[in-house]
Design a protein around this motif. Structure first.
Motif, PDB file in Angstrom:
ATOM      1  N   GLY A 111       0.810  -1.228   0.000  1.00 13.75           N
ATOM      2  CA  GLY A 111       0.000   0.000   0.000  1.00 13.75           C
ATOM      3  C   GLY A 111       0.833   1.264   0.000  1.00 13.75           C
ATOM      4  O   GLY A 111       0.565   2.190  -0.776  1.00 13.75           O
ATOM      5  N   VAL A 112       1.854   1.325   0.858  1.00  9.75           N
ATOM      6  CA  VAL A 112       2.664   2.547   0.908  1.00  9.75           C
ATOM      7  C   VAL A 112       3.532   2.680  -0.341  1.00  9.75           C
ATOM      8  O   VAL A 112       3.802   3.800  -0.795  1.00  9.75           O
ATOM      9  N   ALA A 113       3.937   1.552  -0.923  1.00 14.61           N
ATOM     10  CA  ALA A 113       4.708   1.615  -2.164  1.00 14.61           C
ATOM     11  C   ALA A 113       3.852   2.185  -3.299  1.00 14.61           C
ATOM     12  O   ALA A 113       4.301   3.057  -4.049  1.00 14.61           O
ATOM     13  N   VAL A 114       2.629   1.712  -3.396  1.00 19.74           N
ATOM     14  CA  VAL A 114       1.713   2.233  -4.420  1.00 19.74           C
ATOM     15  C   VAL A 114       1.443   3.717  -4.174  1.00 19.74           C
ATOM     16  O   VAL A 114       1.450   4.527  -5.107  1.00 19.74           O
ATOM     17  N   ALA A 115       1.219   4.084  -2.915  1.00 16.02           N
ATOM     18  CA  ALA A 115       0.962   5.492  -2.589  1.00 16.02           C
ATOM     19  C   ALA A 115       2.148   6.366  -2.988  1.00 16.02           C
ATOM     20  O   ALA A 115       1.963   7.461  -3.533  1.00 16.02           O
ATOM     21  N   ALA A 116       3.362   5.896  -2.739  1.00 13.14           N
ATOM     22  CA  ALA A 116       4.549   6.671  -3.114  1.00 13.14           C
ATOM     23  C   ALA A 116       4.663   6.798  -4.627  1.00 13.14           C
ATOM     24  O   ALA A 116       5.042   7.858  -5.142  1.00 13.14           O
ATOM     25  N   ILE A 117       4.297   5.745  -5.348  1.00 21.39           N
ATOM     26  CA  ILE A 117       4.396   5.760  -6.810  1.00 21.39           C
ATOM     27  C   ILE A 117       3.393   6.738  -7.423  1.00 21.39           C
ATOM     28  O   ILE A 117       3.722   7.479  -8.349  1.00 21.39           O
ATOM     29  N   VAL A 118       2.172   6.765  -6.915  1.00 12.81           N
ATOM     30  CA  VAL A 118       1.134   7.626  -7.505  1.00 12.81           C
ATOM     31  C   VAL A 118       1.080   9.011  -6.865  1.00 12.81           C
ATOM     32  O   VAL A 118       0.249   9.839  -7.260  1.00 12.81           O
ATOM     33  N   ASP A 119       1.958   9.271  -5.900  1.00  5.99           N
ATOM     34  CA  ASP A 119       1.895  10.524  -5.152  1.00  5.99           C
ATOM     35  C   ASP A 119       2.009  11.764  -6.043  1.00  5.99           C
ATOM     36  O   ASP A 119       1.267  12.719  -5.861  1.00  5.99           O
ATOM     37  N   ALA A 120       2.912  11.757  -6.997  1.00  3.29           N
ATOM     38  CA  ALA A 120       3.103  12.936  -7.852  1.00  3.29           C
ATOM     39  C   ALA A 120       1.810  13.269  -8.605  1.00  3.29           C
ATOM     40  O   ALA A 120       1.384  14.432  -8.652  1.00  3.29           O
ATOM     41  N   GLY A 121       1.180  12.262  -9.164  1.00  5.88           N
ATOM     42  CA  GLY A 121      -0.073  12.481  -9.886  1.00  5.88           C
ATOM     43  C   GLY A 121      -1.198  12.920  -8.975  1.00  5.88           C
ATOM     44  O   GLY A 121      -1.992  13.806  -9.319  1.00  5.88           O
ATOM     45  N   PHE A 122      -1.257  12.332  -7.804  1.00  7.12           N
ATOM     46  CA  PHE A 122      -2.306  12.693  -6.846  1.00  7.12           C
ATOM     47  C   PHE A 122      -2.141  14.137  -6.381  1.00  7.12           C
ATOM     48  O   PHE A 122      -3.108  14.894  -6.352  1.00  7.12           O
ATOM     49  N   VAL A 123      -0.927  14.522  -6.035  1.00  2.00           N
ATOM     50  CA  VAL A 123      -0.680  15.901  -5.580  1.00  2.00           C
ATOM     51  C   VAL A 123      -0.998  16.883  -6.700  1.00  2.00           C
ATOM     52  O   VAL A 123      -1.599  17.944  -6.455  1.00  2.00           O
ATOM     53  N   ALA A 124      -0.623  16.539  -7.926  1.00  2.56           N
ATOM     54  CA  ALA A 124      -0.906  17.420  -9.064  1.00  2.56           C
ATOM     55  C   ALA A 124      -2.408  17.637  -9.229  1.00  2.56           C
ATOM     56  O   ALA A 124      -2.856  18.763  -9.469  1.00  2.56           O
ATOM     57  N   LEU A 125      -3.195  16.578  -9.093  1.00  2.00           N
ATOM     58  CA  LEU A 125      -4.642  16.702  -9.204  1.00  2.00           C
ATOM     59  C   LEU A 125      -5.244  17.465  -8.030  1.00  2.00           C
ATOM     60  O   LEU A 125      -6.208  18.219  -8.188  1.00  2.00           O
ATOM     61  N   TRP A 126      -4.678  17.252  -6.858  1.00  2.00           N
ATOM     62  CA  TRP A 126      -5.249  17.807  -5.643  1.00  2.00           C
ATOM     63  C   TRP A 126      -4.931  19.289  -5.474  1.00  2.00           C
ATOM     64  O   TRP A 126      -5.822  20.112  -5.300  1.00  2.00           O
ATOM     65  N   VAL A 127      -3.648  19.656  -5.512  1.00  3.07           N
ATOM     66  CA  VAL A 127      -3.245  21.039  -5.238  1.00  3.07           C
ATOM     67  C   VAL A 127      -2.341  21.650  -6.306  1.00  3.07           C
ATOM     68  O   VAL A 127      -1.941  22.801  -6.183  1.00  3.07           O
ATOM     69  N   GLY A 128      -1.977  20.874  -7.311  1.00  2.00           N
ATOM     70  CA  GLY A 128      -1.109  21.389  -8.356  1.00  2.00           C
ATOM     71  C   GLY A 128       0.286  20.796  -8.262  1.00  2.00           C
ATOM     72  O   GLY A 128       0.820  20.600  -7.169  1.00  2.00           O
ATOM     73  N   SER A 129       0.878  20.522  -9.406  1.00  2.00           N
ATOM     74  CA  SER A 129       2.179  19.841  -9.438  1.00  2.00           C
ATOM     75  C   SER A 129       3.310  20.678  -8.833  1.00  2.00           C
ATOM     76  O   SER A 129       4.316  20.128  -8.393  1.00  2.00           O
ATOM     77  N   GLU A 130       3.141  21.993  -8.777  1.00  2.00           N
ATOM     78  CA  GLU A 130       4.196  22.834  -8.203  1.00  2.00           C
ATOM     79  C   GLU A 130       4.381  22.595  -6.707  1.00  2.00           C
ATOM     80  O   GLU A 130       5.418  22.935  -6.134  1.00  2.00           O
ATOM     81  N   LEU A 131       3.408  21.969  -6.050  1.00  2.00           N
ATOM     82  CA  LEU A 131       3.515  21.695  -4.619  1.00  2.00           C
ATOM     83  C   LEU A 131       4.007  20.277  -4.303  1.00  2.00           C
ATOM     84  O   LEU A 131       4.124  19.910  -3.136  1.00  2.00           O
ATOM     85  N   PHE A 132       4.311  19.498  -5.351  1.00  2.00           N
ATOM     86  CA  PHE A 132       4.851  18.153  -5.121  1.00  2.00           C
ATOM     87  C   PHE A 132       6.282  18.281  -4.614  1.00  2.00           C
ATOM     88  O   PHE A 132       7.113  18.941  -5.224  1.00  2.00           O
ATOM     89  N   GLY A 133       6.566  17.648  -3.501  1.00  2.00           N
ATOM     90  CA  GLY A 133       7.877  17.756  -2.859  1.00  2.00           C
ATOM     91  C   GLY A 133       8.963  16.907  -3.470  1.00  2.00           C
ATOM     92  O   GLY A 133      10.123  17.042  -3.105  1.00  2.00           O
ATOM     93  N   GLY A 134       8.616  16.017  -4.357  1.00  2.00           N
ATOM     94  CA  GLY A 134       9.604  15.177  -5.005  1.00  2.00           C
ATOM     95  C   GLY A 134       9.469  13.715  -4.602  1.00  2.00           C
ATOM     96  O   GLY A 134       8.876  13.369  -3.576  1.00  2.00           O
ATOM     97  N   SER A 135      10.054  12.853  -5.423  1.00  2.00           N
ATOM     98  CA  SER A 135       9.954  11.414  -5.200  1.00  2.00           C
ATOM     99  C   SER A 135      10.620  10.979  -3.904  1.00  2.00           C
ATOM    100  O   SER A 135      10.108  10.106  -3.196  1.00  2.00           O
ATOM    101  N   TRP A 136      11.781  11.555  -3.588  1.00  2.00           N
ATOM    102  CA  TRP A 136      12.469  11.155  -2.356  1.00  2.00           C
ATOM    103  C   TRP A 136      11.642  11.491  -1.127  1.00  2.00           C
ATOM    104  O   TRP A 136      11.625  10.724  -0.157  1.00  2.00           O
ATOM    105  N   LEU A 137      10.946  12.590  -1.166  1.00  2.00           N
ATOM    106  CA  LEU A 137      10.082  12.960  -0.048  1.00  2.00           C
ATOM    107  C   LEU A 137       8.918  11.973   0.069  1.00  2.00           C
ATOM    108  O   LEU A 137       8.582  11.523   1.171  1.00  2.00           O
ATOM    109  N   ALA A 138       8.333  11.608  -1.061  1.00  2.00           N
ATOM    110  CA  ALA A 138       7.234  10.632  -1.056  1.00  2.00           C
ATOM    111  C   ALA A 138       7.720   9.280  -0.525  1.00  2.00           C
ATOM    112  O   ALA A 138       7.022   8.627   0.268  1.00  2.00           O
TER     113      ALA A 138
END
Length: 185
Positions: free
Chosen positions: A47-74
């Motif tokens: 579950g957490v692996a999937v969440a980390a993988i889709v995090d960039a797309g989810f953040v982009a949809l939710w608040v905008g891609s400019e607020l994504f902290g990066g893959s290492w943060l996820a």
């Protein structure tokens, strides 16, 4: 969300664990822990692996891609989430055994440590928050699982709950004096 789902699964099993422990059926209690821990730990890891993988797309949809902290943060947040979820398996076992005061004191001590670590590690950027969380969860999770092994007496748990899902053969053993050791094989 993954931790909430894992927590609900853990909590659903807590009454059965409390019943077994209250009846003095430690061997059955141990068997239940050894069966559910690797399954729930593996499900949480997925579950957490999937969440980390889709995090960039989810953040982009939710608040905008400019607020994504990066893959290492996820990934760091996923690791912290996983360690916390596995620690809560030990927490639920202790709750079933009526170890309320021990749980409260452990959480109080690690809450202070968590805040201090967060303040210190945020100086290295946002990555400091999940690293502080992972360190604190590792600490209280280890303390909880050590206490579970001690409560079960000689023979401990028979498998290391933190590493069982990753395929390692680990034994947490407790002697009559209450000292616990981790033996990796």
């Amino acid at each position: 969300t993954v931790n909430m789902l894992a927590g609900q699964l853990n909590s659903a099993l807590a009454p059965a664990m409390a019943h077994l422990y209250g009846e003095g059926r430690q061997e059955r209690f141990r068997e239940l822990l050894l069966r559910i821990t690797p399954v729930l730990a593996t499900a949480t890891l997925i579950g957490v692996a999937v969440a980390a993988i889709v995090d960039a797309g989810f953040v982009a949809l939710w608040v905008g891609s400019e607020l994504f902290g990066g893959s290492w943060l996820a990934i760091a947040f996923a690791v912290a989430s996983y360690l916390s979820a596995v620690g809560f398996l030990g927490y639920d076992a202790l709750m079933a055994a009526g170890q309320f005061r021990f749980i409260a004191r452990t959480f109080a001590a690690f809450a202070v440590l968590h805040v201090l670590l967060t303040v210190i590690l945020l100086q290295f950027g946002m990555i400091g928050a999940p690293v502080a969380g992972a360190l604190a969860a590792t600490g209280w999770g280890f303390v909880f699982w050590r206490r579970v092994a001690t409560l079960l007496g000689p023979g401990g748990l028979g498998a290391g709950p933190f590493l069982a899902a990753l395929g390692h053969d680990v034994m947490i053993e407790a002697d009559p004096a209450g000292d616990a050791t981790i033996v990796a094989r």
